[in-house]
Design an enzyme around this catalytic site. Structure first.
Site, PDB file in Angstrom:
ATOM      1  CG  HIS A 103       1.334  37.559  14.121  1.00 34.41           C
ATOM      2  ND1 HIS A 103       0.942  36.289  14.468  1.00 34.41           N
ATOM      3  CD2 HIS A 103       0.814  38.356  15.100  1.00 34.41           C
ATOM      4  CE1 HIS A 103       0.243  36.315  15.580  1.00 34.41           C
ATOM      5  NE2 HIS A 103       0.152  37.548  15.981  1.00 34.41           N
ATOM      6  CD  GLN A 163       3.006  37.584   9.233  1.00 33.57           C
ATOM      7  OE1 GLN A 163       2.278  38.291   9.911  1.00 33.57           O
ATOM      8  NE2 GLN A 163       3.412  36.398   9.621  1.00 33.57           N
ATOM      9  NE  ARG A 213       7.205  36.372  14.475  1.00 34.78           N
ATOM     10  CZ  ARG A 213       6.751  35.457  13.655  1.00 34.78           C
ATOM     11  NH1 ARG A 213       7.477  34.392  13.408  1.00 34.78           N
ATOM     12  NH2 ARG A 213       5.581  35.587  13.084  1.00 34.78           N
ATOM     13  CB  ALA A 248      -6.475  33.550   8.346  1.00 33.48           C
ATOM     14  CB  VAL A 308      -6.091  28.470  11.224  1.00 36.60           C
ATOM     15  CG1 VAL A 308      -6.119  29.871  10.651  1.00 36.60           C
ATOM     16  CG2 VAL A 308      -4.678  27.960  11.399  1.00 36.60           C
ATOM     17  CD1 TRP A 312       4.379  34.807  16.022  1.00 38.85           C
ATOM     18  CD2 TRP A 312       3.231  33.461  17.384  1.00 38.85           C
ATOM     19  NE1 TRP A 312       3.467  34.109  15.273  1.00 38.85           N
ATOM     20  CE2 TRP A 312       2.753  33.287  16.075  1.00 38.85           C
ATOM     21  CE3 TRP A 312       2.662  32.719  18.419  1.00 38.85           C
ATOM     22  CZ2 TRP A 312       1.727  32.404  15.768  1.00 38.85           C
ATOM     23  CZ3 TRP A 312       1.642  31.830  18.122  1.00 38.85           C
ATOM     24  CH2 TRP A 312       1.188  31.687  16.803  1.00 38.85           C
TER      25      TRP A 312
END
Lengths: 802, 342
Positions: free
Chosen positions: B185, B225, B211, B310, B268, B164
């Site tokens: 995000h 997003q 970004r 997620a 995650v 990112w």
């Protein structure tokens, strides 16, 4: 990361490459691109026997080529030709891949500037061997003329798009291990030196780690009897295949080991190490180093260096120093294989702007066990290739906990996370394939695995990581898709979001197109569209994409004006746009900036002539129609009052009031602003509304209570008032609507003209009378009309027009 | 007697015919509103001959009433239509060659606008997830690095931060050492929700993100997003798969081929990249995974049986695939020739 399949084949057998690449991608190692060498037919090694100038073109040459007793003349445009050069030659009739058409194309005889060319000398690009198109491919002098080029170039280069959690795949051996786990093919072991072989210590070497928080292990040894020279062909080929330049045998070996195992290692010139002492420490204030690339760097005190007793010899795990580096005269080296802390390494590299292959690996927190593996492998290769031997103690300074790290995986967790039961023998075989050491036990049908943390996989730290390994290796596609069970969470009302969507729908129904602009703008655009805004309240971006988007916008006006500008130049007629977006203003007290939602609407241009209507410029009343409908839909009544200044033409800017509070502005935009934004339309009308202020007065349809419909008929009567032309028509309406029997009152005509005085106008209103209780009689209406006129008399000077 | 009546009847009918003829002739010379109005008074006014005839019908013999009434009213209606047409024709002076009876003419101008394609796509996405029991939440576009990174298991100096490229706000760190940034995000909202709300949670978070990325046909520094989060006991990877498959089928059609592959996102574990098979190619459309235990830990969730999933997707990308749009920059150039197509 580029990987040569030929290199890979040293460690694992590969059969069906396309199938393998798909599997690699599915299991998490994404294959970005694949380059098969040998995408040609009939290309041979040939030798240049003669080079003449092309008679008709300065930049071209006539070249005579020899192979298999053939002498062939070709025209060539390259500038790196020389006599007896070995080149890749494509004769007439051979086939080359054309990346533009995506097809194999047969080479034909051609005439270039009047000279016949019977084939082509190929560049790397034309053969798909690289990007180089500047000159022809210069082949190794030892190649046999007449050989099919396929015998020399038969590799496949795959470009892997690696995720930052898998530093093991930054080494070819790691990728081979991954392939072995995916395909079930055996992983071959590496030939390696054993650290237990104690050499004869002829040379002194002292190593100490002063900052163990940044360096958990350092292995070093002196190697003597080295002759610096060119590397053997296999080693050079391996490096070239992945785009690295061979330098000399020692540098090439250290690079090779890094690309093989993912562990960066380094070699110092032993003679240049003061007091034969290596100290791993943070830099001292004011220390400097000139790195191998010749650049000088000022070191900061948080940066880790490898120093001798006096000065830094390398920026630890990033780049070696020029002074301590090896050269063609070196015969004694110190080989370093160490483990550095990732965060500090990354930070230092970014501060010094030295992003090296070493940092790319160390920043991912390699494990200290890996440096021993790499050290032994490097020693093996050095002995094998250079004939050098260890001639000191192998110094291994360890600053990490050496108890066995184990991770426990519960079968129950595996099942509850993935949603399916995976048989224990399947888990076992996956762990075996990955090369993980583990102990499996089962008590009361509860499976438990105690896994030794693999040194090459620093990403595996919790049992969920093991679950992922199992899931990706059984294949995500074999896990079923199910619906969420359980209760639906309590609903949180979201009035604001619903309201915004409602507003969007209304604006669209009123003929406006939605735009979305960048959230940032230049200071100049913001200042010109928000003259009253205090510059100190602007939110500034430290590293904006450009000066044009340096400040977060405290208004949507500039965006709407830009969109009007663009469309005024593209489309004829009129433009109606709106944007519903966030504005930003600075907040004090260490809080995040204020963010609030604004509705901005802009109209411009000319309503074009149609069958039904004449051409006319867009004006304030087009906007008022939007405003009236919008507020009527929201069940809110508003009023307006003139405002001075702002971005509007004189007397053509207004504030919108709701219960005496200003909730927005609208008006005709001044010519100055129209010119500034280069809008190709004469008339620009702009509206700005603060959504939050409207929301608090808004009655959503869901809360509306029904009003009984009157059963009695209504009567309509018109009245024409002659008033001073400074009187706002609205003030008459407001007065009339105060009466109970008046259902509503509308302006139906405004007249200025001959029959009136210059300063007068006539306002005709249509009043609808009615009652919920009975039918009004004529005299009742007459009486009400009389009352209205009397009441108005006390407010406004008027006469009735008959 | 009958003869007299018949005579009177014929005379009245003749007169009505004459009125009709004369009205037509008279109207032709009416070239102003004023003249038309005078014509109206003459032929349709209360004291006009036609009105008088009709008014007098009640005094006629019942046998005559019907024919005279019918004919009188017919002419009256005709005059009414002629009047309207004359007034209209007057308005359309410039177009006097166009006949008003040409119903292929366009309707009167009344434009309906359009929602931005991103808004339309966002609505589609929201509708799908709302039908699956998800709620909609929003959060600030300017965030603390704590929520954008740390709470999501992306510590400072971690190589994953390279995923990112961040634009920072020109402000000093606050007293807790947090820095302001433009969120990269919408995932920080996930952290904020977990901080303030106990499970079960099912939420999607649409919003703008930023970004530091050079703009080209597939990259914008400014984009939307939609982040999704579900937390509960007994939520599984299978549920994640089922939820996202349902989403794809609703958005892209029920026969769309879908692929889950292993991918890495620090918040995650296991991580997923989802692609759909579209016009002969696999196209990535979203990233997802099971919520990383560290994220629960940082949110203060202590229940060891808690699981969650997620996911995050870009509405521009989805719109680009669906509508065959080849340049992401079109979304924020706001050209009506583009916006008008959706």
């Amino acid at each position: 990361m580029k990987i040569s399949v030929n290199w890979l084949k040293n460690y694992v057998d590969i059969h069906n490459i396309d199938d393998l690449l798909d599997k690699l991608t599915l299991a998490g190692t994404e294959v970005g691109s694949v380059q098969h060498q040998g995408n040609w037919e009939g290309v041979v090694v040939a030798e240049i026997s003669k080079i003449n100038k092309h008679p008709n073109a300065d930049r071209l040459s006539l070249v005579e080529i020899v192979y298999n007793d053939n002498l062939i003349k070709v025209v060539c445009g390259a500038n790196n030709l020389y006599k007896n050069q070995k080149v890749a030659f494509a004769p007439v009739g051979s086939k080359l891949y054309n990346p533009k058409s995506g097809k194999m194309e047969t080479l034909k005889k051609s005439k270039i500037r009047g000279e016949i060319s019977n084939g082509m000398i190929c560049s790397a690009l034309e053969l798909g061997l690289g990007e180089d198109h500047d000159g022809i491919l210069d082949l190794e002098g030892t190649l046999r003329v007449g050989n099919d080029l396929k015998e020399i170039f038969n590799d496949t280069i795959i470009d892997l798009e690696l995720t930052p959690n898998r530093p093991d795949c930054l080494g070819v051996y790691g990728v081979a291990r991954e392939i072995s786990a995916i395909t079930g093919t055996d992983l071959k072991s590496l030939k390696s030196f054993s650290i237990n072989e104690h050499p004869d210590p002829k040379h002194d070497l002292n190593i100490s780690i002063k900052d163990p928080d940044l360096c958990s292990r350092y292995i070093g040894a002196v190697i003597s009897g080295i002759k610096i020279q060119e590397s053997p062909k296999w080693l050079k080929d391996a490096l070239v295949s992945i785009g690295e330049n061979p330098i000399n045998n020692i540098v090439d070996i250290t690079n090779y080991v890094m690309f093989e195992l993912g562990q960066p290692i380094h070699a110092f010139d032993y003679e240049k190490v003061n007091d034969k002492t290596i100290v791993v420490r943070r830099a001292k204030k004011g220390e400097k180093i000139v790195t191998l690339d010749g650049d000088s760097h000022n070191l900061k005190e948080e940066m880790l260096v490898i120093a001798d007793s006096k000065v830094p010899m390398a920026v630890a795990g990033i780049k070696g120093g020029l002074e301590s580096g090896i050269n063609e005269n070196t015969s004694l080296i110190v080989l370093e294989s160490a483990c550095f802390e990732g965060g500090n390494n990354r930070n230092t590299a970014s501060k010094l702007e030295l992003k090296s292959q070493a940092t790319l690996r160390f920043e991912k927190n390699l494990k200290p066990q890996l440096c021993e593996v790499a050290f032994n492998r490097a020693i093996h290769l050095i002995r094998d290739i250079t004939g050098g031997e260890i001639s000191s103690r192998v110094v291994d300074v360890k600053k990490f906990a050496q108890n066995d790290e184990k991770l426990r995986l519960h079968g129950s967790r595996l099942e509850s996370l993935l949603g399916i039961k995976i048989e224990s023998n399947q888990v076992n075989s996956i762990f075996n394939g990955l090369g993980f050491e583990y102990k499996h036990s089962s008590k009361n049908e509860n499976d438990v695995w105690d896994v030794d943390l693999p040194y090459w996989r620093p990403d595996i730290t919790i049992q969920e990581d093991l679950c992922e390994e199992i899931a990706r290796l059984i294949g995500y596609e074999s896990i079923p898709a199910t619906t969420i069970a359980g209760a639906i969470p309590t609903s949180i009302p979201n009035i604001e979001i619903d309201f915004q969507e409602h507003l969007r729908d209304i604006m669209v129904s009123l003929g406006c197109f939605e735009v979305i602009n960048y959230s940032a703008d230049s200071k100049e655009n913001i200042a010109s569209t928000m003259p009253s805004f205090n510059e100190e309240d602007l939110v500034k971006i430290m590293n904006p994409m450009s000066r044009d988007v340096e400040f977060m916008k405290p208004t949507l006006r500039s965006g709407i004006l830009k969109s009007l500008s663009l469309n005024s130049r593209n489309s004829v007629g009129s433009v109606r746009l709106f944007e519903l977006g966030t504005i930003f203003t600075k907040n004090n007290n260490e809080e995040l900036p204020n963010e609030s939602k604004i509705l901005c609407c802009g109209l411009s241009g000319t309503i074009e002539k149609t069958v039904w209507e004449k051409e006319r410029p867009v004006d304030i009343f087009d906007l008022k129609s939007i405003l009236d409908n919008l507020f009527s839909e929201l069940r809110i009544s508003y009023s307006i009052s003139p405002c001075r200044g702002d971005i509007f033409s004189s007397y053509k800017g207004f504030q919108i009031l709701l219960n005496k509070e200003v909730i927005g502005t609208f008006g005709e935009v001044s010519d100055e602003i129209i010119n500034l934004f280069d809008i190709n339309h004469q008339n620009v009308i702009l509206l700005d509304l603060d959504i939050k202020k409207i929301l608090s007065n808004y009655l959503p349809t869901s809360q509306v209570k029904y009003n009984q419909i009157s059963r009695y008929p209504v009567s309509k009567r018109d009245l024409s008032f002659i008033v001073e032309d400074t009187i706002f028509s609205e003030s008459i309406i407001v007065e009339i609507e105060k009466f109970d029997l008046v259902k509503n009152c509308k302006i139906v005509d405004v007249y200025v003209g001959k029959s009136l005085k210059n300063s007068e106008k006539s306002v005709t209103v249509r009043i609808t009378y009615g009652s919920d209780k009975k039918t009004l009689s004529g005299p009742e209406i007459d009486q009400c009309e009389k009352n209205i006129l009397e009441s108005l008399k006390s407010q406004i000077n008027f006469s009735l027009r008959v | 007697m009958k003869k007299v009546f018949r005579y009177l009847e014929n005379r009245l009918l003749d007169e009505i015919k004459k009125i009709q003829k004369q009205s037509e002739i008279d109207l032709k010379s009416c070239d102003s509103e004023l003249k038309i109005d005078a014509w109206r008074v003459k032929y349709l006014g209360r004291k006009s001959r036609l009105s008088l005839i009709l008014k007098d019908i009640k005094n006629l013999d019942p046998a005559m009433r019907k024919s005279v009434g019918l004919s009188g009213n017919r002419i009256r209606n005709k005059c009414q239509i002629m009047l309207e047409k004359a007034l209209n024709d007057l308005k359309l002076e410039e177009n006097d060659q166009i006949s008003i009876e040409d119903y292929t003419l366009p309707g009167r101008f009344n434009q309906v606008g359009k929602l931005h394609p991103v808004t339309q796509t966002l609505r589609e996405i929201k509708k799908t997830f709302v039908s699956l029991g998800f709620q909609i939440a929003e959060g600030p576009e300017i965030e603390w690095d704590k929520y954008n990174f740390d709470m999501l298991n992306i510590p400072d100096n971690h190589p994953a931060r390279d995923m990112w490229d961040t634009m920072w706000i020109d402000e000093e760190k606050n007293s807790s050492g947090n820095k302001m940034l433009l969120r990269t995000h919408t995932s920080p909202v996930q952290a904020r929700i977990m901080e303030n709300q106990d499970p079960p949670i099912r939420v999607i978070v649409p919003g703008k993100c930023y970004r530091y990325e050079s703009t080209d046909s597939t990259h914008e520094w400014h984009f939307y997003q939609v982040e999704g989060l579900a937390v509960d006991r007994k939520l599984t990877f299978s549920d994640l798969k089922g939820t996202l498959y349902e989403f794809v089928k609703k958005i892209f059609g029920s026969d769309t081929k879908i692929r889950f592959r292993c991918d890495y996102f620090p918040f995650v574990e296991p991580g997923v990249d989802m692609s759909i098979y579209w016009e002969g190619k696999w196209l990535e459309i979203l990233g997802a995974g099971m919520v990383h235990p560290k994220v629960f830990e940082k949110a203060g969730y202590k229940d060891p049986e808690l699981t969650g999933f997620a996911f995050g997707m870009g509405p521009e990308r989805i719109a680009m695939i669906k509508h065959n749009i080849d340049d992401i920059r079109l979304f924020y150039s706001n050209d009506l020739r583009f916006l008008g197509q959706f």
